[in-house]
Design a protein around this motif. Structure first.
Motif, short mmCIF file in Angstrom:
data_model
loop_
_atom_site.label_atom_id
_atom_site.label_comp_id
_atom_site.label_asym_id
_atom_site.label_seq_id
_atom_site.Cartn_x
_atom_site.Cartn_y
_atom_site.Cartn_z
N VAL A 18 0.78 -1.17 -0.30
CA VAL A 18 -0.43 -0.10 0.12
C VAL A 18 1.21 1.25 -0.31
CG1 VAL A 18 -1.59 1.21 1.27
CG2 VAL A 18 -1.61 -1.29 1.27
N GLN A 19 0.63 2.27 -1.22
CA GLN A 19 1.34 3.19 -1.19
C GLN A 19 0.53 4.87 -1.35
OE1 GLN A 19 4.31 4.15 -4.38
NE2 GLN A 19 5.08 1.86 -3.63
N ALA A 20 -0.17 4.89 0.36
CA ALA A 20 -1.18 6.54 0.19
C ALA A 20 -0.91 7.35 -0.47
CB ALA A 20 -0.59 7.03 2.06
N GLN A 21 -2.21 7.77 -0.62
CA GLN A 21 -2.45 8.98 -1.47
C GLN A 21 -1.76 8.92 -3.08
OE1 GLN A 21 -2.12 12.31 0.44
NE2 GLN A 21 -2.02 11.39 2.61
N ARG A 22 -1.29 7.57 -3.30
CA ARG A 22 -1.18 7.29 -4.71
C ARG A 22 -1.99 7.53 -5.57
NH1 ARG A 22 2.95 2.45 -6.93
NH2 ARG A 22 4.22 3.94 -6.22
N PRO A 23 -2.63 8.41 -7.04
CA PRO A 23 -3.67 7.82 -7.61
C PRO A 23 -3.20 6.97 -8.75
CG PRO A 23 -1.37 10.07 -8.55
CD PRO A 23 -0.68 9.38 -7.45
N ALA A 24 -5.23 6.66 -8.67
CA ALA A 24 -5.26 5.57 -9.81
C ALA A 24 -4.61 5.76 -11.64
CB ALA A 24 -6.43 4.80 -9.53
N THR A 25 -4.15 4.35 -12.11
CA THR A 25 -3.29 4.83 -13.52
C THR A 25 -4.52 4.48 -14.33
OG1 THR A 25 -2.76 2.68 -12.66
CG2 THR A 25 -1.02 3.95 -12.74
N THR A 26 -4.48 5.04 -14.61
CA THR A 26 -5.74 5.26 -15.99
C THR A 26 -5.44 6.04 -17.32
OG1 THR A 26 -7.75 5.21 -16.67
CG2 THR A 26 -6.98 6.50 -15.49
N THR A 27 -5.41 5.64 -18.47
CA THR A 27 -5.19 6.22 -19.43
C THR A 27 -7.04 7.22 -20.11
OG1 THR A 27 -6.06 4.85 -21.58
CG2 THR A 27 -4.08 5.11 -21.02
N GLU A 28 -7.77 6.72 -19.76
CA GLU A 28 -9.14 7.47 -20.07
C GLU A 28 -9.73 8.45 -18.69
OE1 GLU A 28 -11.28 4.61 -20.13
OE2 GLU A 28 -10.84 3.20 -22.16
N TYR A 29 -8.82 10.01 -19.25
CA TYR A 29 -9.09 11.35 -18.31
C TYR A 29 -8.55 12.49 -19.17
CZ TYR A 29 -3.80 11.21 -17.24
OH TYR A 29 -2.58 11.30 -17.17
N ASN A 30 -9.73 13.30 -18.64
CA ASN A 30 -8.68 15.00 -19.10
C ASN A 30 -8.79 15.69 -18.55
OD1 ASN A 30 -12.06 15.13 -18.50
ND2 ASN A 30 -12.46 15.46 -20.17
N ALA A 31 -8.44 15.46 -17.58
CA ALA A 31 -8.18 15.97 -15.47
C ALA A 31 -7.16 16.80 -15.73
CB ALA A 31 -7.50 15.53 -14.75
N ASN A 32 -6.70 16.91 -16.98
CA ASN A 32 -5.51 18.15 -16.83
C ASN A 32 -6.33 19.26 -17.53
OD1 ASN A 32 -3.15 17.40 -15.86
ND2 ASN A 32 -2.72 16.14 -18.03
N THR A 33 -7.29 18.62 -18.49
CA THR A 33 -8.23 19.85 -19.16
C THR A 33 -8.57 20.58 -18.24
OG1 THR A 33 -7.98 18.64 -20.89
CG2 THR A 33 -10.13 20.34 -21.03
N ARG A 34 -9.53 20.05 -17.42
CA ARG A 34 -10.41 20.46 -16.42
C ARG A 34 -8.97 21.44 -15.36
NH1 ARG A 34 -14.84 17.64 -16.29
NH2 ARG A 34 -15.04 15.54 -17.25
N PHE A 35 -8.31 20.93 -14.70
CA PHE A 35 -7.59 21.66 -13.92
C PHE A 35 -6.78 22.74 -14.78
CE2 PHE A 35 -9.53 19.52 -11.25
CZ PHE A 35 -9.87 19.44 -9.97
N GLU A 36 -6.78 22.98 -15.75
CA GLU A 36 -5.72 23.78 -16.35
C GLU A 36 -6.08 25.35 -16.51
OE1 GLU A 36 -2.56 24.72 -17.76
OE2 GLU A 36 -2.44 21.77 -16.59
N GLN A 37 -5.60 26.47 -16.29
CA GLN A 37 -6.34 27.60 -16.33
C GLN A 37 -7.23 28.23 -17.92
OE1 GLN A 37 -5.34 30.14 -13.66
NE2 GLN A 37 -4.57 28.15 -13.10
N ILE A 38 -8.19 28.81 -17.13
CA ILE A 38 -9.66 29.06 -18.53
C ILE A 38 -9.07 29.72 -19.44
CG2 ILE A 38 -10.12 31.25 -17.04
CD1 ILE A 38 -12.86 29.97 -17.39
N GLY A 39 -7.87 30.85 -19.50
CA GLY A 39 -7.52 30.72 -20.38
C GLY A 39 -7.81 31.94 -21.66
#
Length: 793
Positions: A18-39
């Motif tokens: 167990v490694q606490a707080q390690r993010p789950a690995t997946t290739t199906e996400y667009n989190a960077n788009t959501r958290f990049e600046q609104i620009g």
């Protein structure tokens, strides 16, 4: 955390580190788009509007001053007027023409606003003659402006072009920066009948006494806004998108029958000419009371209803630095008033209403006006104007500087339902609250309804809670917006949609509830009250008496709080994704202490539990005696060996293990912590904070708040390890309903049982009318000689 390799899975029969707080690995996400600046979604900052969200060093805005003389014809329900407009150009560029708004043209026969309305006939249901008359034009009256003259200050005709609800006036010479131009417009129009029209302004006829109540707004040709963002804001008035207006000073003379009472934007300039000596004394008395004083009493209003005018009176009002002017007039008006202290300044709170509104209005309206002024001032800017009116008529709710038109009428017997009372309180708060947004913080209502309606609904709900702790406030609670967020995305609009393009049936949630709920989520769950309140007040201060845009609001809220909210603006304002979080599963871990006494005791307990099978339970009675029990010679070493006993070898091995550990490691083992790995899913797409409540076996609870940024590397699934001393009996998401989760069936682990669907058992079903309201029932059953607040006086 050290020695992670000594974690041993207790619940799941698999071995893993167990490694606490390690993010789950997946290739199906667009989190960077959501958290990049609104620009690029926001306009580029410049010297007019800064990246911080404040007016820049070169910010400018236009000014339009009005001098209006108007006469109300009570017999024809019409207005004839002349207005002088002095328009000052503060823009850095020259203007070759001016645009005015002709809002009454919306009601003209064949107008664009009426032409684009969809209509249909359902043969199965038939159609009323009124509906057919509206379709054929048989019911159409001669509405809209009749412009008789447009001249300059010297009386020369100006060329003008009318385009539906807009009028362009061509200037004889360009108007350069710093120059002012004066023009005069003469006009008249027939006032819209409010009955069945749904208009924001018009007249209401009271058939019983034959008198009329006028609520008049959008009644004079008004300057359109010219600014650094849009140039001229001359989008057509189609009925839904409201108004955008420049600030200016007003002087308005309103001539009406001499038995009418008039209330208007601004301060009355000639009270001695239009009020009796007694009414002026009451006015003075109302300056120093804690409860409203009737300046015009119900008895005086009823007497006016029965009389006939003997002439005319002219009421003169003046207002400075306002964006609009509205008025109300009727011989039916009762007029009460009081002054309220708003951050050291005395302000008039007033109400105008007919006897049909009593006793409800006499008890609540003006007091609610006073409360609204103090509540909103605390959260935005101190109310700067000298007066605020609440006027009762059949306009359900509409706002103007210092004036608001509000509905909520009791029954004919003076009783009212609790819903009617609550509507009165909420609509007065809402419409008076509009004095702040958009009358002071002057956003573009034609384009962005949410910038006034959403912000105002948010403050309305806070003021309502301050009025009565038990007041039913649903407009900002996240669970109240889930019904809207559940509907098909194709049937929703993002909040950042133009006012007139919002789909039918969704204007309320889109422009009012959803933005207001979003602000409440920011205040309660994302930013916290202290940071939010400071930033919101700073936005109000920066943009008071100016023209803000959405970007100015978004940037100021971040700039003044130090909280990056771009992810929130993107999700809540620019998309229609719903919020739907779920607990997929929970893994329970603890540290393997290597203590042989604990290990073997646990192993024995596990073996004993596994031995309690149905077969073994039945065999205790069904097998009377085994071979070994019958013949002791069949026993050997293993029949008496205690495999769960702690041996010296076990103790020595344990002592050797402890010698390799530090004191901190030993303490960690002794504490016996529980490690719960909670697997969370974002099924809806909308990013929200995570609030997890751990309900322990001993009945206590603990809340864990995780910022929305936990989704920044994976917006579909995350894992979070929670460390506790106590054992958790249940995990629950969003225990205080802080996010609008559209499906709460998967918010608990272990999953909570579903509630049964209720049905009614009956012998015979009966159908009745809606019945009376509780106040009427109380009146029916009250003892003789007693009185309730619903009794007319």
């Amino acid at each position: 955390m050290k020695k992670l390799s000594i974690f041993t899975l207790l619940i799941l029969s698999c071995s893993l580190v167990v490694q606490a707080q390690r993010p789950a690995t997946t290739t199906e996400y667009n989190a960077n788009t959501r958290f990049e600046q609104i620009g690029a979604a926001l306009p580029t900052p410049n010297t007019f509007r800064t990246a911080a969200g404040s007016p820049g060093r070169d910010y400018w805005q236009q000014k339009a001053d009005y001098d209006i003389k108007a006469e109300l014809d009570d017999s024809k329900q019409s207005i004839t007027a002349t207005e002088k407009i002095t328009y000052t150009n503060n823009a850095p560029e020259e203007l070759r023409y001016l645009w005015l708004q002709l809002d009454q043209n919306l009601f003209a026969k064949g107008s664009m606003g009426s032409s684009i309305g969809q209509s249909a006939i359902n043969p199965a249901n038939g159609a009323s003659f009124n509906t057919l008359g509206n379709m054929t034009g048989a019911n159409a009256k001669d509405y809209g402006y009749k412009i008789s003259a447009v001249k300059d200050a010297l009386g020369k005709d100006l060329k003008y072009t009318i385009n539906e609800t807009m009028m362009r006036i061509d200037l004889p010479t360009p108007l350069t920066k710093g120059m002012a131009f004066t023009l005069q417009v003469d006009w008249k129009f027939n006032i819209v009948d409010l009955k069945g029209s749904g208009a924001r302004s018009g007249y209401e006829l009271f058939p019983k006494d034959g008198n009329v109540l006028y609520e008049i707004a959008q009644w004079f040709p008004r300057m359109a806004v010219y600014d650094d963002v849009n140039g001229w804001q001359h989008k057509q008035f189609l009925g839904q998108g409201e108004f955008t207006l420049p600030f200016g000073d007003y002087k308005v003379a309103l001539t009406v029958p001499n038995d009418m009472v008039v209330g208007a934007t601004g301060e009355l300039q000639n009270a001695k000419d239009v009020l009796t000596t007694t009414q002026i004394k009451r006015w003075e008395q109302a300056k120093n009371t804690k409860s409203p004083i009737a300046i015009v009493t119900q008895e005086e209003a009823e007497a006016a209803e029965k009389g006939k005018p003997t002439g005319k009176k002219t009421w003169v009002y003046a207002a400075k630095n306002v964006r609009d002017f509205a008025f109300a007039a009727s011989r039916k008006f009762i007029w009460d008033a009081m002054q309220v202290d708003v951050e050291g300044k005395k302000v008039w709170a007033m109400s105008l209403y007919p006897k049909e509104a009593n006793p409800l209005w006499g008890q609540y309206s003006t007091r609610v006006v006073a409360h609204t002024l103090t509540s909103y001032s605390k959260r935005s800017v101190a109310y700067p104007y000298p007066v605020a009116y609440s006027v009762h008529g059949s306009v359900g709710g509409m706002e103007y500087p210092m004036m608001s038109f509000n509905g909520a009428r009791p029954e004919a017997d003076g009783t009212y339902s609790e819903g009617t009372k609550n509507f009165l309180i909420s609509v007065v708060i809402h419409e008076v609250g509009h004095n702040f947004f958009p009358m002071i913080v002057n956003s573009d209502e034609r384009q962005w309804s949410w910038m006034d309606e959403g912000l105002n609904t948010f403050l309305e709900c806070l003021a309502s809670q301050e009025w009565d702790r038990n007041f039913p406030v649903g407009g900002i609670e996240p669970q109240a917006i889930t019904g809207y967020m559940k509907i098909d995305a194709a049937k929703q609009n993002p909040i950042m949609s133009s006012s007139d393009n919002i789909l039918p049936g969704t204007f309320g949630p889109n422009a009012y509830s959803k933005p207001a709920t979003g602000l409440n989520i920011l205040r309660e769950s994302v930013m916290g009250r202290e940071l939010f309140d400071y930033a919101f007040k700073e936005y109000s201060r920066r943009w008071a008496f100016k023209h803000p845009t959405p970007a100015d609001f978004f940037r100021t809220m971040e700039d003044a709080s130090g909280v990056d909210l771009d992810w929130f603006w993107k999700g809540w304002f620019y998309s229609v994704e719903p919020a739907d979080q779920a607990i997929a599963n929970v893994e329970w871990y603890s540290i393997d202490s290597q203590d042989p006494s604990k290990l073997k005791a646990a192993a024995k307990a596990d073996a004993d539990a596994k031995a309690q099978t149905l077969s073994n339970i039945r065999n205790k009675t069904d097998i009377k005696e085994t071979v070994v029990e019958a013949d002791p010679t069949m026993k050997d070493f293993y029949n008496t060996y205690d495999r769960y006993a702690v041996t010296d070898a076990d103790k020595k091995k344990y002592e050797q293990y402890l010698s390799t550990l530090s004191e901190d490691d030993k303490k960690l083992i002794e504490e016996g912590k529980n490690f719960y790995v909670v697997n969370l899913k974002n099924k809806g797409g909308l990013i929200m904070p995570i609030i997890i409540q751990m309900q322990f076996e001993d009945g206590t609870k603990e809340d864990v708040r995780i910022p929305a940024e936990i989704w920044r590397l994976n917006d579909k699934e995350v894992k979070k390890t929670l460390v506790t001393t106590k054992k958790v009996a249940k995990f629950k998401l969003d225990p205080y309903h802080e996010i609008p989760d559209i499906d709460t069936s998967d918010n608990a682990f272990p999953k909570e049982p579903e509630q049964p669907t209720k049905f009614q058992a009956f012998k015979q079903r009966s159908f009745g009318s809606g019945g009376s309201n509780p106040m009427q029932e109380a009146l029916k059953n009250k003892p003789a000689g007693t009185q309730t607040s619903g009794d007319k006086k």
